[in-house]
Design a protein around this motif. Structure first.
Motif, PDB file in Angstrom:
ATOM      1  N   MET A 188      -5.667   7.719 -15.139  1.00  0.00           N
ATOM      2  CA  MET A 188      -4.903   7.590 -13.904  1.00  0.00           C
ATOM      3  C   MET A 188      -5.846   7.729 -12.710  1.00  0.00           C
ATOM      4  SD  MET A 188      -1.913  10.082 -12.433  1.00  0.00           S
ATOM      5  CE  MET A 188      -0.422   9.139 -12.669  1.00  0.00           C
ATOM      6  N   ILE A 189      -5.510   7.002 -11.635  1.00  0.00           N
ATOM      7  CA  ILE A 189      -6.208   7.142 -10.367  1.00  0.00           C
ATOM      8  C   ILE A 189      -5.185   7.692  -9.373  1.00  0.00           C
ATOM      9  CG2 ILE A 189      -7.400   5.955  -8.476  1.00  0.00           C
ATOM     10  CD1 ILE A 189      -8.111   3.731 -10.538  1.00  0.00           C
ATOM     11  N   VAL A 190      -5.559   8.746  -8.668  1.00  0.00           N
ATOM     12  CA  VAL A 190      -4.707   9.302  -7.612  1.00  0.00           C
ATOM     13  C   VAL A 190      -5.509   9.209  -6.326  1.00  0.00           C
ATOM     14  CG1 VAL A 190      -3.423  11.299  -6.768  1.00  0.00           C
ATOM     15  CG2 VAL A 190      -3.624  10.905  -9.236  1.00  0.00           C
ATOM     16  N   MET A 191      -4.987   8.429  -5.359  1.00  0.00           N
ATOM     17  CA  MET A 191      -5.760   8.224  -4.137  1.00  0.00           C
ATOM     18  C   MET A 191      -4.889   8.201  -2.899  1.00  0.00           C
ATOM     19  SD  MET A 191      -6.900   4.225  -4.679  1.00  0.00           S
ATOM     20  CE  MET A 191      -8.012   4.255  -3.293  1.00  0.00           C
ATOM     21  N   GLY A 192      -5.502   8.535  -1.792  1.00  0.00           N
ATOM     22  CA  GLY A 192      -4.813   8.502  -0.515  1.00  0.00           C
ATOM     23  C   GLY A 192      -4.772   7.095   0.027  1.00  0.00           C
ATOM     24  N   THR A 193      -3.810   6.868   0.901  1.00  0.00           N
ATOM     25  CA  THR A 193      -3.737   5.589   1.592  1.00  0.00           C
ATOM     26  C   THR A 193      -3.442   5.865   3.053  1.00  0.00           C
ATOM     27  OG1 THR A 193      -2.658   3.430   1.719  1.00  0.00           O
ATOM     28  CG2 THR A 193      -1.311   5.251   0.928  1.00  0.00           C
ATOM     29  N   HIS A 194      -4.123   5.132   3.920  1.00  0.00           N
ATOM     30  CA  HIS A 194      -3.981   5.343   5.359  1.00  0.00           C
ATOM     31  C   HIS A 194      -2.715   4.701   5.903  1.00  0.00           C
ATOM     32  CE1 HIS A 194      -7.953   7.156   5.987  1.00  0.00           C
ATOM     33  NE2 HIS A 194      -8.295   6.415   4.954  1.00  0.00           N
ATOM     34  N   GLY A 195      -2.146   3.754   5.165  1.00  0.00           N
ATOM     35  CA  GLY A 195      -0.901   3.129   5.609  1.00  0.00           C
ATOM     36  C   GLY A 195      -1.060   2.280   6.851  1.00  0.00           C
ATOM     37  N   ARG A 196      -2.219   1.658   7.018  1.00  0.00           N
ATOM     38  CA  ARG A 196      -2.420   0.788   8.183  1.00  0.00           C
ATOM     39  C   ARG A 196      -1.518  -0.426   8.090  1.00  0.00           C
ATOM     40  NH1 ARG A 196      -7.952   1.934   6.862  1.00  0.00           N
ATOM     41  NH2 ARG A 196      -8.821   3.343   8.403  1.00  0.00           N
ATOM     42  N   LYS A 197      -1.107  -0.910   9.248  1.00  0.00           N
ATOM     43  CA  LYS A 197      -0.265  -2.100   9.308  1.00  0.00           C
ATOM     44  C   LYS A 197      -0.816  -3.042  10.359  1.00  0.00           C
ATOM     45  CE  LYS A 197       3.821   0.321   7.829  1.00  0.00           C
ATOM     46  NZ  LYS A 197       5.056   0.945   8.145  1.00  0.00           N
ATOM     47  N   GLY A 198      -0.331  -4.251  10.340  1.00  0.00           N
ATOM     48  CA  GLY A 198      -0.682  -5.218  11.377  1.00  0.00           C
ATOM     49  C   GLY A 198      -2.154  -5.551  11.390  1.00  0.00           C
ATOM     50  N   LEU A 199      -2.723  -5.603  12.608  1.00  0.00           N
ATOM     51  CA  LEU A 199      -4.109  -6.012  12.795  1.00  0.00           C
ATOM     52  C   LEU A 199      -5.085  -5.061  12.095  1.00  0.00           C
ATOM     53  CD1 LEU A 199      -5.995  -8.060  14.088  1.00  0.00           C
ATOM     54  CD2 LEU A 199      -6.038  -6.632  16.141  1.00  0.00           C
ATOM     55  N   GLY A 200      -4.793  -3.752  12.136  1.00  0.00           N
ATOM     56  CA  GLY A 200      -5.666  -2.786  11.472  1.00  0.00           C
ATOM     57  C   GLY A 200      -5.784  -3.069   9.986  1.00  0.00           C
ATOM     58  N   HIS A 201      -4.659  -3.432   9.361  1.00  0.00           N
ATOM     59  CA  HIS A 201      -4.667  -3.756   7.931  1.00  0.00           C
ATOM     60  C   HIS A 201      -5.409  -5.067   7.696  1.00  0.00           C
ATOM     61  CE1 HIS A 201      -3.368  -4.007   3.797  1.00  0.00           C
ATOM     62  NE2 HIS A 201      -2.948  -5.226   4.021  1.00  0.00           N
ATOM     63  N   ALA A 260      -4.614  15.006   0.715  1.00  0.00           N
ATOM     64  CA  ALA A 260      -3.247  15.063   0.183  1.00  0.00           C
ATOM     65  C   ALA A 260      -3.231  14.532  -1.247  1.00  0.00           C
ATOM     66  CB  ALA A 260      -2.295  14.259   1.069  1.00  0.00           C
ATOM     67  N   ALA A 261      -3.994  13.464  -1.497  1.00  0.00           N
ATOM     68  CA  ALA A 261      -4.086  12.911  -2.852  1.00  0.00           C
ATOM     69  C   ALA A 261      -4.732  13.918  -3.798  1.00  0.00           C
ATOM     70  CB  ALA A 261      -4.877  11.605  -2.835  1.00  0.00           C
ATOM     71  N   LEU A 262      -5.711  14.664  -3.309  1.00  0.00           N
ATOM     72  CA  LEU A 262      -6.356  15.684  -4.144  1.00  0.00           C
ATOM     73  C   LEU A 262      -5.341  16.736  -4.586  1.00  0.00           C
ATOM     74  CD1 LEU A 262      -8.722  17.103  -5.482  1.00  0.00           C
ATOM     75  CD2 LEU A 262      -9.323  18.074  -3.246  1.00  0.00           C
ATOM     76  N   ASP A 263      -4.440  17.130  -3.689  1.00  0.00           N
ATOM     77  CA  ASP A 263      -3.404  18.097  -4.068  1.00  0.00           C
ATOM     78  C   ASP A 263      -2.552  17.560  -5.221  1.00  0.00           C
ATOM     79  OD1 ASP A 263      -4.270  19.842  -2.092  1.00  0.00           O
ATOM     80  OD2 ASP A 263      -2.737  19.233  -0.641  1.00  0.00           O
ATOM     81  N   VAL A 264      -2.189  16.273  -5.142  1.00  0.00           N
ATOM     82  CA  VAL A 264      -1.379  15.649  -6.196  1.00  0.00           C
ATOM     83  C   VAL A 264      -2.198  15.528  -7.488  1.00  0.00           C
ATOM     84  CG1 VAL A 264      -0.151  13.545  -6.878  1.00  0.00           C
ATOM     85  CG2 VAL A 264       0.051  14.399  -4.531  1.00  0.00           C
ATOM     86  N   ALA A 265      -3.436  15.077  -7.366  1.00  0.00           N
ATOM     87  CA  ALA A 265      -4.300  14.916  -8.541  1.00  0.00           C
ATOM     88  C   ALA A 265      -4.519  16.252  -9.243  1.00  0.00           C
ATOM     89  CB  ALA A 265      -5.643  14.309  -8.122  1.00  0.00           C
ATOM     90  N   LEU A 266      -4.652  17.295  -8.454  1.00  0.00           N
ATOM     91  CA  LEU A 266      -4.841  18.627  -9.020  1.00  0.00           C
ATOM     92  C   LEU A 266      -3.618  19.051  -9.837  1.00  0.00           C
ATOM     93  CD1 LEU A 266      -6.634  21.078  -9.273  1.00  0.00           C
ATOM     94  CD2 LEU A 266      -5.770  21.864  -7.060  1.00  0.00           C
ATOM     95  N   LYS A 267      -2.422  18.775  -9.328  1.00  0.00           N
ATOM     96  CA  LYS A 267      -1.193  19.104 -10.069  1.00  0.00           C
ATOM     97  C   LYS A 267      -1.115  18.318 -11.376  1.00  0.00           C
ATOM     98  CE  LYS A 267       1.396  20.409  -5.996  1.00  0.00           C
ATOM     99  NZ  LYS A 267       2.362  20.007  -4.990  1.00  0.00           N
ATOM    100  N   VAL A 268      -1.461  17.028 -11.308  1.00  0.00           N
ATOM    101  CA  VAL A 268      -1.444  16.193 -12.523  1.00  0.00           C
ATOM    102  C   VAL A 268      -2.443  16.738 -13.531  1.00  0.00           C
ATOM    103  CG1 VAL A 268      -1.958  13.894 -13.451  1.00  0.00           C
ATOM    104  CG2 VAL A 268      -0.650  14.107 -11.323  1.00  0.00           C
ATOM    105  N   ALA A 269      -3.649  17.086 -13.057  1.00  0.00           N
ATOM    106  CA  ALA A 269      -4.674  17.617 -13.955  1.00  0.00           C
ATOM    107  C   ALA A 269      -4.222  18.935 -14.587  1.00  0.00           C
ATOM    108  CB  ALA A 269      -5.983  17.809 -13.198  1.00  0.00           C
ATOM    109  N   GLN A 270      -3.635  19.815 -13.800  1.00  0.00           N
ATOM    110  CA  GLN A 270      -3.177  21.107 -14.324  1.00  0.00           C
ATOM    111  C   GLN A 270      -2.057  20.930 -15.339  1.00  0.00           C
ATOM    112  OE1 GLN A 270      -2.491  22.830 -10.394  1.00  0.00           O
ATOM    113  NE2 GLN A 270      -4.017  24.412 -10.835  1.00  0.00           N
ATOM    114  N   GLN A 271      -1.111  20.065 -15.045  1.00  0.00           N
ATOM    115  CA  GLN A 271       0.026  19.864 -15.954  1.00  0.00           C
ATOM    116  C   GLN A 271      -0.376  19.213 -17.267  1.00  0.00           C
ATOM    117  OE1 GLN A 271       2.852  17.690 -13.578  1.00  0.00           O
ATOM    118  NE2 GLN A 271       3.513  19.517 -12.471  1.00  0.00           N
ATOM    119  N   ASN A 272      -1.477  18.493 -17.258  1.00  0.00           N
ATOM    120  CA  ASN A 272      -1.909  17.765 -18.448  1.00  0.00           C
ATOM    121  C   ASN A 272      -3.190  18.316 -19.071  1.00  0.00           C
ATOM    122  OD1 ASN A 272      -0.153  15.132 -18.758  1.00  0.00           O
ATOM    123  ND2 ASN A 272      -0.422  15.500 -16.567  1.00  0.00           N
TER     124      ASN A 272
END
Length: 152
Positions: free
Chosen positions: A108-121, A20-32
């Motif tokens: 810029m860095i565009v990266m995914g995040t797993h969004g872990r919470k609690g014990l997993g985080h 998902a982050a790659l999709d966003v990074a690709l848009k940023v790269a194309q626009q710039n």
């Protein structure tokens, strides 16, 4: 047209979140009209005595396999009009992302995040959180649209 970002770093661990982050990074790269850098950091196993990673000697076959996966992904996802480079390194993921970002002078860095919470985080920590906290350049994080459902 003003070019805000010339070099965009996108760490890829092949999870839905990093794609998902790659999709966003690709848009940023194309626009710039920016160059896109895809980075994979080979994982390190948790130590037997605790949760600290155990440093491993680089395994050339693992790096080669990861490089092949990254190149295949780039060929499938990135149009020919976008300049890109693939990088594979071993080590602590957050430290390597920050180090590579500095060495390539990423804007810029565009990266995914797993969004872990609690014990997993607590146990696994958050690579994205550390990168956001320590990065001298902007960091954009993305989640995949995949929802994980808890068993009832």
């Amino acid at each position: 047209m003003i070019q805000l970002f010339r070099k965009v770093l996108c760490p890829i661990d092949f999870s839905e979140h990093s794609l998902a982050a790659l999709d966003v990074a690709l848009k940023v790269a194309q626009q710039n009209d920016a160059k896109l850098y895809l980075l994979n950091v080979a994982p390190m196993p948790a130590g037997a005595a605790g949760f600290q990673p155990v440093p491993l000697d680089p395994y050339p076959y693992l790096e080669k396999e990861r490089q092949e996966q990254l190149v295949k992904l780039a060929r499938e996802k990135i149009p020919g009009s976008v300049r890109y480079e693939t990088l594979v390194v071993n080590g602590d993921p957050a430290k390597q992302v920050l180090g590579i970002a500095r060495s390539i002078e990423a804007d810029m860095i565009v990266m995914g995040t797993h969004g872990r919470k609690g014990l997993g985080h607590l146990v696994l920590g958050s690579v994205a959180e550390r990168v956001v906290r320590e990065s001298p350049m902007p960091v954009l994080t993305a989640h995949s649209k995949v929802q994980v459902r808890k068993a009832a």
